[in-house]
Design a protein around this motif. Structure first.
Motif, PDB file in Angstrom:
ATOM      1  N   ASN A 153       0.827  -1.197   0.000  1.00  0.00           N
ATOM      2  CA  ASN A 153       0.000   0.000   0.000  1.00  0.00           C
ATOM      3  C   ASN A 153       0.865   1.252   0.000  1.00  0.00           C
ATOM      4  O   ASN A 153       1.763   1.403   0.842  1.00  0.00           O
ATOM      5  CB  ASN A 153      -0.913  -0.016   1.219  1.00  0.00           C
ATOM      6  CG  ASN A 153      -1.957   1.073   1.167  1.00  0.00           C
ATOM      7  OD1 ASN A 153      -2.321   1.542   0.109  1.00  0.00           O
ATOM      8  ND2 ASN A 153      -2.418   1.484   2.336  1.00  0.00           N
ATOM      9  N   SER A 154       0.615   2.145  -0.937  1.00  0.00           N
ATOM     10  CA  SER A 154       1.275   3.464  -1.024  1.00  0.00           C
ATOM     11  C   SER A 154       2.797   3.377  -1.024  1.00  0.00           C
ATOM     12  O   SER A 154       3.479   4.103  -0.305  1.00  0.00           O
ATOM     13  CB  SER A 154       0.799   4.369   0.114  1.00  0.00           C
ATOM     14  OG  SER A 154      -0.572   4.654  -0.047  1.00  0.00           O
ATOM     15  N   VAL A 155       3.339   2.508  -1.870  1.00  0.00           N
ATOM     16  CA  VAL A 155       4.778   2.404  -2.028  1.00  0.00           C
ATOM     17  C   VAL A 155       5.242   3.574  -2.899  1.00  0.00           C
ATOM     18  O   VAL A 155       4.716   3.769  -3.994  1.00  0.00           O
ATOM     19  CB  VAL A 155       5.169   1.054  -2.693  1.00  0.00           C
ATOM     20  CG1 VAL A 155       6.649   0.995  -2.972  1.00  0.00           C
ATOM     21  CG2 VAL A 155       4.726  -0.110  -1.802  1.00  0.00           C
ATOM     22  N   PRO A 156       6.192   4.388  -2.421  1.00  0.00           N
ATOM     23  CA  PRO A 156       6.594   5.584  -3.160  1.00  0.00           C
ATOM     24  C   PRO A 156       7.373   5.253  -4.438  1.00  0.00           C
ATOM     25  O   PRO A 156       8.101   4.272  -4.497  1.00  0.00           O
ATOM     26  CB  PRO A 156       7.459   6.350  -2.170  1.00  0.00           C
ATOM     27  CG  PRO A 156       7.990   5.307  -1.262  1.00  0.00           C
ATOM     28  CD  PRO A 156       6.928   4.254  -1.168  1.00  0.00           C
ATOM     29  N   ILE A 157       7.211   6.094  -5.445  1.00  0.00           N
ATOM     30  CA  ILE A 157       7.892   5.953  -6.731  1.00  0.00           C
ATOM     31  C   ILE A 157       9.142   6.811  -6.746  1.00  0.00           C
ATOM     32  O   ILE A 157       9.130   7.974  -6.314  1.00  0.00           O
ATOM     33  CB  ILE A 157       6.976   6.426  -7.883  1.00  0.00           C
ATOM     34  CG1 ILE A 157       5.744   5.540  -7.994  1.00  0.00           C
ATOM     35  CG2 ILE A 157       7.730   6.480  -9.200  1.00  0.00           C
ATOM     36  CD1 ILE A 157       5.975   4.200  -8.582  1.00  0.00           C
ATOM     37  N   THR A 158      10.247   6.239  -7.263  1.00  0.00           N
ATOM     38  CA  THR A 158      11.449   7.020  -7.535  1.00  0.00           C
ATOM     39  C   THR A 158      11.794   6.821  -8.997  1.00  0.00           C
ATOM     40  O   THR A 158      11.543   5.756  -9.555  1.00  0.00           O
ATOM     41  CB  THR A 158      12.650   6.595  -6.660  1.00  0.00           C
ATOM     42  OG1 THR A 158      12.983   5.230  -6.964  1.00  0.00           O
ATOM     43  CG2 THR A 158      12.344   6.731  -5.187  1.00  0.00           C
ATOM     44  N   ASN A 159      12.349   7.822  -9.620  1.00  0.00           N
ATOM     45  CA  ASN A 159      12.726   7.698 -11.042  1.00  0.00           C
ATOM     46  C   ASN A 159      14.225   7.733 -11.158  1.00  0.00           C
ATOM     47  O   ASN A 159      14.912   8.330 -10.425  1.00  0.00           O
ATOM     48  CB  ASN A 159      12.136   8.837 -11.862  1.00  0.00           C
ATOM     49  CG  ASN A 159      10.632   8.740 -11.910  1.00  0.00           C
ATOM     50  OD1 ASN A 159       9.986   8.344 -10.964  1.00  0.00           O
ATOM     51  ND2 ASN A 159      10.089   9.129 -13.035  1.00  0.00           N
TER      52      ASN A 159
END
Length: 159
Positions: A153-159
Motif C-alpha cells: 500500500n502506497s509504495v513511493p515511486i522514484t525515477n
C-alpha cells in the motif's frame, strides 16, 4: 544526534502531511506476504521506475537494514500498465539464509501476477496492489511450487 533529529522531523512531516492514501506515498507503508508456510512482513518499500527499460521494480525490506527478509518484484512495460489489470511479474523473495523463492513468467509452474489498485507514476506518487501466484524454491527446485500472496500500500515511486 543531528541525523536522529532530521529523521524525526521527516517522520513528523509525513504523518502531519497526510502521507499515504491518495496523497504522498509512504516509504514505511509495509507489506504482508504469505509464501507457502511462511508469513513475512516488511516495514519498508520503494518502487523504482526504470524509464530506460520501461520497468517498475518494487523493493521490500526491513527498515532495520537486516539482510533477510528481502523481496524484489519486476513488472515490465510500465507505460502500458493500468489499474485493476493483472500483469505478469518476476518475483524473488529471500525469507532467510537458504530459503528463497522465485516466480518467473518463463516457468509455467511458478508464475505471479501483480494487480495495481493505485498506480501513480508521477513524482511523489505511489503504487498499491497485490501479488498472487505460485513460487518455486530456489534451493530445491524439485519441491512442488507453493502459493504466494502479498499486499502493498502506497509504495513511493522514484525515477
Amino acid at each position: 544526534m543531528r541525523p536522529l533529529f532530521i529523521a524525526a522531523l521527516l517522520m513528523t512531516a509525513m504523518i502531519l502531511g497526510g502521507c499515504g492514501g491518495n496523497g504522498i506515498a509512504n516509504p514505511f507503508s509495509g507489506s504482508v506476504w504469505k509464501v507457502g508456510i511462511h508469513n513475512v512482513s516488511f516495514s519498508h518499500a520503494v518502487a523504482k521506475w526504470d524509464t530506460a527499460n520501461n520497468r517498475l521494480d518494487l523493493k521490500f525490506n526491513l527498515i532495520t537494514g537486516t539482510t533477510y527478509p528481502d523481496a524484489v518484484v519486476s513488472v515490465p512495460e510500465v507505460t502500458t500498465l493500468t489499474v485493476n489489470n493483472p500483469r505478469s511479474a518476476t518475483v524473488v523473495i529471500a525469507i532467510a539464509d537458504g530459503i528463497t523463492y522465485t516466480c518467473d513468467p518463463s516457468n509455467p509452474h511458478a508464475t505471479a501476477t501483480v494487480i495495481f489498485s493505485r498506480l501513480d507514476l508521477n513524482p511523489l506518487g505511489g503504487v498499491s496492489g497485490r501479488i498472487d501466484g505460485m513460487a518455486q524454491r530456489v534451493e530445491d527446485p524439485d519441491e512442488p511450487p507453493v502459493e504466494i500472496h502479498a499486499t502493498f500500500n502506497s509504495v513511493p515511486i522514484t525515477n
